[in-house]
Design an enzyme around this catalytic site. Structure first.
Site, PDB file in Angstrom:
ATOM      1  N   ASN A   8     -58.214 -62.876  41.181  1.00  0.00           N
ATOM      2  CA  ASN A   8     -59.003 -63.571  40.165  1.00  0.00           C
ATOM      3  C   ASN A   8     -58.494 -65.009  40.089  1.00  0.00           C
ATOM      4  O   ASN A   8     -57.405 -65.247  39.578  1.00  0.00           O
ATOM      5  CB  ASN A   8     -58.818 -62.852  38.818  1.00  0.00           C
ATOM      6  CG  ASN A   8     -59.476 -63.601  37.677  1.00  0.00           C
ATOM      7  OD1 ASN A   8     -60.262 -64.523  37.891  1.00  0.00           O
ATOM      8  ND2 ASN A   8     -59.157 -63.205  36.455  1.00  0.00           N
ATOM      9  N   LYS A  10     -59.648 -67.413  38.408  1.00  0.00           N
ATOM     10  CA  LYS A  10     -59.860 -68.015  37.079  1.00  0.00           C
ATOM     11  C   LYS A  10     -60.450 -69.426  37.214  1.00  0.00           C
ATOM     12  O   LYS A  10     -61.214 -69.682  38.132  1.00  0.00           O
ATOM     13  CB  LYS A  10     -58.556 -68.023  36.278  1.00  0.00           C
ATOM     14  CG  LYS A  10     -57.881 -66.659  36.247  1.00  0.00           C
ATOM     15  CD  LYS A  10     -56.836 -66.548  35.185  1.00  0.00           C
ATOM     16  CE  LYS A  10     -56.132 -65.201  35.339  1.00  0.00           C
ATOM     17  NZ  LYS A  10     -55.247 -64.901  34.242  1.00  0.00           N
ATOM     18  N   HIS A  94     -62.999 -59.308  31.160  1.00  0.00           N
ATOM     19  CA  HIS A  94     -61.598 -59.764  31.269  1.00  0.00           C
ATOM     20  C   HIS A  94     -61.091 -60.163  29.880  1.00  0.00           C
ATOM     21  O   HIS A  94     -61.856 -60.687  29.066  1.00  0.00           O
ATOM     22  CB  HIS A  94     -61.531 -60.955  32.239  1.00  0.00           C
ATOM     23  CG  HIS A  94     -60.125 -61.310  32.614  1.00  0.00           C
ATOM     24  ND1 HIS A  94     -59.302 -62.028  31.783  1.00  0.00           N
ATOM     25  CD2 HIS A  94     -59.393 -61.047  33.720  1.00  0.00           C
ATOM     26  CE1 HIS A  94     -58.124 -62.180  32.370  1.00  0.00           C
ATOM     27  NE2 HIS A  94     -58.152 -61.588  33.544  1.00  0.00           N
ATOM     28  N   GLU A  96     -59.478 -62.564  28.874  1.00  0.00           N
ATOM     29  CA  GLU A  96     -59.692 -63.979  28.532  1.00  0.00           C
ATOM     30  C   GLU A  96     -61.127 -64.206  28.082  1.00  0.00           C
ATOM     31  O   GLU A  96     -61.384 -65.071  27.236  1.00  0.00           O
ATOM     32  CB  GLU A  96     -59.319 -64.867  29.733  1.00  0.00           C
ATOM     33  CG  GLU A  96     -57.804 -64.890  29.931  1.00  0.00           C
ATOM     34  CD  GLU A  96     -57.348 -65.130  31.354  1.00  0.00           C
ATOM     35  OE1 GLU A  96     -58.159 -65.570  32.192  1.00  0.00           O
ATOM     36  OE2 GLU A  96     -56.168 -64.846  31.642  1.00  0.00           O
ATOM     37  N   GLU A 166     -55.470 -53.817  32.248  1.00  0.00           N
ATOM     38  CA  GLU A 166     -54.715 -55.067  32.168  1.00  0.00           C
ATOM     39  C   GLU A 166     -54.174 -55.246  30.757  1.00  0.00           C
ATOM     40  O   GLU A 166     -54.881 -55.766  29.878  1.00  0.00           O
ATOM     41  CB  GLU A 166     -55.630 -56.252  32.502  1.00  0.00           C
ATOM     42  CG  GLU A 166     -56.241 -56.199  33.878  1.00  0.00           C
ATOM     43  CD  GLU A 166     -56.533 -57.601  34.400  1.00  0.00           C
ATOM     44  OE1 GLU A 166     -55.990 -57.949  35.443  1.00  0.00           O
ATOM     45  OE2 GLU A 166     -57.279 -58.345  33.737  1.00  0.00           O
ATOM     46  N   GLY A 172     -50.609 -63.214  32.913  1.00  0.00           N
ATOM     47  CA  GLY A 172     -50.177 -64.601  32.988  1.00  0.00           C
ATOM     48  C   GLY A 172     -48.864 -64.874  32.274  1.00  0.00           C
ATOM     49  O   GLY A 172     -48.499 -66.022  32.038  1.00  0.00           O
ATOM     50  N   SER A 209     -49.528 -59.884  35.777  1.00  0.00           N
ATOM     51  CA  SER A 209     -48.333 -60.430  36.424  1.00  0.00           C
ATOM     52  C   SER A 209     -47.887 -59.617  37.643  1.00  0.00           C
ATOM     53  O   SER A 209     -46.688 -59.404  37.851  1.00  0.00           O
ATOM     54  CB  SER A 209     -47.186 -60.575  35.410  1.00  0.00           C
ATOM     55  OG  SER A 209     -47.551 -61.471  34.377  1.00  0.00           O
ATOM     56  N   GLY A 231     -52.427 -65.137  38.852  1.00  0.00           N
ATOM     57  CA  GLY A 231     -51.593 -66.234  39.354  1.00  0.00           C
ATOM     58  C   GLY A 231     -51.189 -66.099  40.815  1.00  0.00           C
ATOM     59  O   GLY A 231     -51.288 -67.062  41.590  1.00  0.00           O
TER      60      GLY A 231
HETATM   61  C1  PEP Z   1     -55.768 -61.481  35.683  1.00  0.00           C
HETATM   62  O1  PEP Z   1     -56.239 -62.593  35.619  1.00  0.00           O
HETATM   63  O2  PEP Z   1     -56.536 -60.523  35.677  1.00  0.00           O
HETATM   64  C2  PEP Z   1     -54.317 -61.327  35.766  1.00  0.00           C
HETATM   65  C3  PEP Z   1     -53.829 -60.117  35.819  1.00  0.00           C
HETATM   66  O3  PEP Z   1     -53.552 -62.460  35.805  1.00  0.00           O
HETATM   67  P1  PEP Z   1     -51.986 -62.554  36.223  1.00  0.00           P
HETATM   68  O4  PEP Z   1     -51.830 -61.812  37.508  1.00  0.00           O
HETATM   69  O5  PEP Z   1     -51.727 -64.027  36.372  1.00  0.00           O
HETATM   70  O6  PEP Z   1     -51.202 -61.950  35.117  1.00  0.00           O
END
Ligand code: PEP
Length: 246
Positions: A8, A10, A94, A96, A166, A172, A209, A231
């Site tokens: 992803n 983003k 998601h 976010e 998640e 993040g 993460s 990330g």
């Molecule tokens: C995500 O954007 O779905 C995500 C899990 O981000 P990160 O891996 O940065 O925590």
């Protein structure tokens, strides 16, 4: 079930950066048996990345979708537009989107239905906040998100649909759920699925993460069928290392 590793991106990447990242992933994949792989660039880069991915095994995904097919919905993108540009998958709900854009289980449900109708595979995100976990409400929150977000889907939805667990506190933040914490929620989700989707054979990804260092341990859990990576998907080397760990 073949694992799925999805990146992803983003709100990152110019067109040039998106092309370069996609090329790096494609070139680094190699011939070894591998999981399914998908990347979700921002809308502006979908067409450019579709060109790079053409003829490769890497699937194109979008980060969100609106539920209407077309019309006066300024700023929105329809499922048919995503299919037209070459998307196979779309992330829905998601955290976010829930946090910054008012996404609810009801809007997630409309988007999932629209995505399925258009032939897309939705990756439906669920997960608790830190406060909800500390209050002991993790499973109740996830159950509500699953039951309401996936309510009344067509009988064959389970064949295409993907779920991503998640935990919001892990996205993040560099703070990953332990394999045991993730496995507990994945196994719980799996027990809900026959009642909700008519089958438990649905991929459940972990996200939060994920890095090359922790991916193998997470992906070794019996109910973790892949990863949704934020990330660490922004650099070809780290994304490829996670793919190799699967
Ligand atoms: C995500 O954007 O779905 C995500 C899990 O981000 P990160 O891996 O940065 O925590």
């Amino acid at each position: 079930m073949k694992k799925l590793i999805a990146g992803n991106w983003k709100m990152h990447t110019t067109l040039a950066e998106a092309r370069e990242l996609a090329r790096g992933i494609v070139q680094g994949l190699g011939e070894a048996p591998r999981p399914e792989v998908a990347v979700a660039p921002p809308y502006t880069a979908l067409a450019a990345v579709a060109d790079v991915l053409a003829g490769t095994p890497v699937h194109l995904a979008a980060q969100d979708v609106f539920w209407e097919e077309k019309g006066a919905f300024t700023g929105a993108i329809s499922p048919l537009m995503l299919v037209d540009v070459g998307c196979r998958l779309v992330i829905v709900g998601h955290s976010e989107r829930r946090q910054h854009f008012g996404e609810t289980d009801a809007t997630v449900n409309r988007k999932v239905k629209a995505a399925l109708k258009a032939g897309l595979a939705p990756i439906v995100c669920v997960g608790e906040t830190l406060a909800q976990r500390e209050e002991g409400r993790t499973l109740a929150v996830v159950e509500r998100q699953i039951r309401e977000g996936l309510a009344e889907l067509p009988a064959d939805a389970g064949a295409r649909l993907v779920i991503a667990y998640e935990p919001v506190w892990a996205i993040g933040t560099g703070r990953t759920a332990t394999p045991a914490q993730a496995q507990e929620v994945h196994a719980f989700i799996r027990t809900l699925l026959p009642g909700v989707l008519g089958t438990a054979r649905v991929r459940i990804l972990y996200g939060g993460s994920v890095t090359p260092d922790n991916a193998a341990a997470l992906l070794a859990e019996p109910d973790i069928d892949g990863a949704l990576v934020g990330g660490a998907s922004l650099m070809a080397a780290s994304f490829l290392a996670i793919i190799a760990a699967a």
